[in-house]
Motif scaffolding. Structure first.
Motif, PDB file in Angstrom:
ATOM      1  N   HIS A 191       0.854  -1.192   0.000  1.00  0.00           N
ATOM      2  CA  HIS A 191       0.000   0.000   0.000  1.00  0.00           C
ATOM      3  C   HIS A 191       0.888   1.240   0.000  1.00  0.00           C
ATOM      4  CE1 HIS A 191      -3.087   2.924   1.074  1.00  0.00           C
ATOM      5  NE2 HIS A 191      -3.998   1.977   0.857  1.00  0.00           N
TER       6      HIS A 191
ATOM      7  N   VAL B  84     -11.342  -1.835  10.520  1.00  0.00           N
ATOM      8  CA  VAL B  84     -11.965  -1.841   9.193  1.00  0.00           C
ATOM      9  C   VAL B  84     -13.405  -2.331   9.303  1.00  0.00           C
ATOM     10  CG1 VAL B  84     -11.917  -2.900   6.897  1.00  0.00           C
ATOM     11  CG2 VAL B  84      -9.787  -2.189   7.984  1.00  0.00           C
TER      12      VAL B  84
ATOM     13  N   HIS C 239     -16.715  -3.474   6.715  1.00  0.00           N
ATOM     14  CA  HIS C 239     -17.267  -3.738   5.392  1.00  0.00           C
ATOM     15  C   HIS C 239     -18.774  -3.948   5.536  1.00  0.00           C
ATOM     16  CE1 HIS C 239     -17.884  -6.680   1.846  1.00  0.00           C
ATOM     17  NE2 HIS C 239     -18.015  -5.437   1.421  1.00  0.00           N
TER      18      HIS C 239
ATOM     19  N   ILE D  62     -14.785   0.104   3.897  1.00  0.00           N
ATOM     20  CA  ILE D  62     -14.267  -0.443   2.642  1.00  0.00           C
ATOM     21  C   ILE D  62     -15.382  -1.148   1.876  1.00  0.00           C
ATOM     22  CG2 ILE D  62     -11.953  -0.764   3.611  1.00  0.00           C
ATOM     23  CD1 ILE D  62     -12.616  -3.808   3.651  1.00  0.00           C
TER      24      ILE D  62
ATOM     25  N   SER E 126      -7.721   5.321   0.930  1.00  0.00           N
ATOM     26  CA  SER E 126      -8.265   4.596  -0.220  1.00  0.00           C
ATOM     27  C   SER E 126      -7.420   3.372  -0.554  1.00  0.00           C
ATOM     28  CB  SER E 126      -8.341   5.520  -1.439  1.00  0.00           C
ATOM     29  OG  SER E 126      -7.039   5.953  -1.803  1.00  0.00           O
ATOM     30  N   SER E 127      -7.999   2.479  -1.340  1.00  0.00           N
ATOM     31  CA  SER E 127      -7.264   1.294  -1.805  1.00  0.00           C
ATOM     32  C   SER E 127      -7.661   0.985  -3.230  1.00  0.00           C
ATOM     33  CB  SER E 127      -7.562   0.082  -0.910  1.00  0.00           C
ATOM     34  OG  SER E 127      -8.925  -0.280  -0.991  1.00  0.00           O
TER      35      SER E 127
ATOM     36  N   LEU F   6      -7.031  -5.826  -4.365  1.00  0.00           N
ATOM     37  CA  LEU F   6      -6.963  -6.689  -3.186  1.00  0.00           C
ATOM     38  C   LEU F   6      -5.625  -6.593  -2.450  1.00  0.00           C
ATOM     39  CD1 LEU F   6      -8.739  -9.938  -4.418  1.00  0.00           C
ATOM     40  CD2 LEU F   6      -9.614  -8.199  -2.869  1.00  0.00           C
TER      41      LEU F   6
ATOM     42  N   GLU G 212      -3.743  -3.811  -1.904  1.00  0.00           N
ATOM     43  CA  GLU G 212      -3.809  -2.657  -1.012  1.00  0.00           C
ATOM     44  C   GLU G 212      -4.887  -2.849   0.050  1.00  0.00           C
ATOM     45  OE1 GLU G 212      -4.089   0.991  -3.167  1.00  0.00           O
ATOM     46  OE2 GLU G 212      -2.263   0.626  -4.337  1.00  0.00           O
ATOM     47  N   LEU G 213      -5.993  -3.455  -0.332  1.00  0.00           N
ATOM     48  CA  LEU G 213      -7.061  -3.735   0.624  1.00  0.00           C
ATOM     49  C   LEU G 213      -6.564  -4.664   1.737  1.00  0.00           C
ATOM     50  CD1 LEU G 213     -10.107  -3.519   1.375  1.00  0.00           C
ATOM     51  CD2 LEU G 213     -10.453  -5.574   0.016  1.00  0.00           C
TER      52      LEU G 213
ATOM     53  N   GLN H 218      -4.550  -2.815   4.224  1.00  0.00           N
ATOM     54  CA  GLN H 218      -5.404  -2.064   5.142  1.00  0.00           C
ATOM     55  C   GLN H 218      -5.926  -2.968   6.258  1.00  0.00           C
ATOM     56  OE1 GLN H 218      -8.321  -0.591   2.347  1.00  0.00           O
ATOM     57  NE2 GLN H 218      -7.452   1.461   2.402  1.00  0.00           N
TER      58      GLN H 218
ATOM     59  N   LEU I 231     -14.713 -10.865   1.561  1.00  0.00           N
ATOM     60  CA  LEU I 231     -13.695 -10.099   2.284  1.00  0.00           C
ATOM     61  C   LEU I 231     -13.530 -10.614   3.709  1.00  0.00           C
ATOM     62  CD1 LEU I 231     -14.347  -6.433   1.087  1.00  0.00           C
ATOM     63  CD2 LEU I 231     -12.758  -8.134   0.196  1.00  0.00           C
TER      64      LEU I 231
END
Length: 219
Positions: free
Chosen positions: A106, A119, A121, A158, A183-184, A187, A189-190, A193, A207
């Motif tokens: 990232h 995080v 979702h 996210i 931001s990302s 997958l 970079e996600l 995070q 996820l």
């Protein structure tokens, strides 16, 4: 062949190829309770068919030679490990370590390491009625507010672009100071995070499985 999104002609073509292979055994992984899967597995022509007995559908049991009882409280993976144990006669390891499938990176990795955040979702797939398993956006907003008030932890929302409306419904219900914006893109970079977060607050989704594979505490 995906019977929910592909043509019957595609399914018949796959079926024709499978019949030519003359497989002796056929395994129906969990979950496969519908009539399409049962009929397809029967028409493949394998003499020995093994799968699960489903309480709401008798058809799989009628088309299978061996039907394992379901453990209603078990995860899909655990169901299928039991199936593998039945076939091979070997117990799976007592602890199975999942691995995140790709390299994590990232551009703001330094900030992720120092930011005190978790995080969330609030979305999930809409296929096969998964949308009805989502916690309501108002409930996520309530949780985000309470977590910030009690622990000072900020939330990173996210999800994919198709879930923007769900995230907006959460975001408009909370104070901006409860959120962190990083931001990302993709997958990799996600995952970065998620792995640097305190925990992951999530619906039943793909996820969720990636978070579990990263070793992140998951609610």
């Amino acid at each position: 062949w995906d019977p929910d999104s592909e043509l019957l002609s595609q399914g018949l073509a796959v079926l024709r190829q499978l019949r030519q292979e003359r497989y002796q055994k056929l395994v129906s992984l969990f979950p496969s309770p519908n009539w399409k899967g049962s009929l397809f597995s029967l028409l493949v022509g394998s003499a020995h068919r093994i799968g699960f007995a489903y309480p709401h559908s008798r058809l799989p049991t009628l088309t299978q030679k061996v039907s394992l009882p379901l453990n209603i409280g078990a995860h899909d993976t655990d169901q299928n490990l039991k199936l593998a144990e039945k076939i091979t006669g070997q117990k799976p390891p007592s602890h199975i370590r999942l691995n995140y499938p790709i390299h994590l990176s990232h551009p703001q990795k330094g900030r992720l390491k120092t930011e005190n955040y978790y995080v969330c979702h609030p979305g999930s797939s809409e296929e096969r009625e998964m949308v009805y398993k989502r916690l309501h956006p108002a409930s996520f907003a309530w949780l985000i507010t309470k977590i910030y008030q009690q622990f000072g932890l900020k939330c990173l929302l996210i999800g994919g672009p198709e879930e923007k409306q769900v995230r907006d419904q959460v975001q408009t219900r909370v104070n901006p100071e409860t959120l962190v914006n990083i931001s990302s893109r993709g997958l990799s970079e996600l995952g970065c995070q998620v792995i640097h977060s305190r925990f992951f607050l999530v619906n039943d989704s793909g996820l969720m499985h990636l978070a579990a594979a990263s070793g992140t505490p998951t609610l």
